[in-house]
Design a protein around this motif. Structure first.
Motif, mmCIF file in Angstrom:
data_model
loop_
_atom_site.group_PDB
_atom_site.id
_atom_site.type_symbol
_atom_site.label_atom_id
_atom_site.label_comp_id
_atom_site.label_asym_id
_atom_site.label_seq_id
_atom_site.Cartn_x
_atom_site.Cartn_y
_atom_site.Cartn_z
ATOM 1 N N GLN A 37 0.990 -1.417 0.246
ATOM 2 C CA GLN A 37 -0.101 -0.368 -0.075
ATOM 3 C C GLN A 37 0.628 1.657 -0.122
ATOM 4 O OE1 GLN A 37 -3.353 0.272 3.520
ATOM 5 N NE2 GLN A 37 -3.705 1.609 1.749
ATOM 6 N N GLU A 38 2.332 0.856 0.342
ATOM 7 C CA GLU A 38 3.203 2.804 0.842
ATOM 8 C C GLU A 38 3.440 3.198 -0.622
ATOM 9 O OE1 GLU A 38 4.424 -0.755 2.938
ATOM 10 O OE2 GLU A 38 2.548 -0.086 3.619
ATOM 11 N N ASN A 39 3.407 1.806 -1.460
ATOM 12 C CA ASN A 39 3.704 2.322 -2.913
ATOM 13 C C ASN A 39 2.926 3.286 -3.860
ATOM 14 O OD1 ASN A 39 5.271 0.120 -2.871
ATOM 15 N ND2 ASN A 39 4.472 -1.226 -3.854
ATOM 16 N N ARG A 40 1.732 3.571 -3.134
ATOM 17 C CA ARG A 40 0.733 4.726 -3.699
ATOM 18 C C ARG A 40 0.582 5.580 -2.998
ATOM 19 N NH1 ARG A 40 -4.868 2.355 -4.469
ATOM 20 N NH2 ARG A 40 -4.903 4.984 -5.411
ATOM 21 N N ASP A 41 1.146 6.713 -3.653
ATOM 22 C CA ASP A 41 0.620 8.141 -3.318
ATOM 23 C C ASP A 41 -0.603 8.735 -3.735
ATOM 24 O OD1 ASP A 41 0.847 11.412 -1.914
ATOM 25 O OD2 ASP A 41 2.653 11.025 -2.922
ATOM 26 N N LYS A 42 -1.520 8.882 -2.774
ATOM 27 C CA LYS A 42 -3.008 8.994 -3.438
ATOM 28 C C LYS A 42 -2.982 10.422 -3.863
ATOM 29 C CE LYS A 42 -5.064 5.493 -1.270
ATOM 30 N NZ LYS A 42 -6.037 5.202 -0.249
#
Length: 69
Positions: free
Chosen positions: A26-31
């Motif tokens: 989940q940390e791979n994404r910067d929403k």
């Protein structure tokens, strides 16, 4: 597209999965920035092409055919 192979791919987590190293986090994404940066291999992309690449990966290496068009 006569003769094309169609492979069913589960779309869950494709925007979190790195197309370069296949690590899902989940940390791979910067929403907020709609960006993707792999915490394992540092691959960077916008999240939409990244999800597309991740969802195409199973079909590239599949030997089982779901349907032909």
């Amino acid at each position: 597209m006569n003769g094309s192979v169609v492979v069913a791919v589960d779309p869950r987590y494709t925007s979190q999965t790195c197309p370069a190293c296949n690590r899902k986090a989940q940390e791979n994404r910067d929403k907020k920035k709609h960006a993707f940066r792999c915490t394992a291999c540092s691959y960077r992309s916008t999240r939409f092409p990244c999800a597309s690449d991740s969802s195409q990966r199973p079909g590239r290496h599949s030997t089982s055919v779901t349907a032909t068009v």
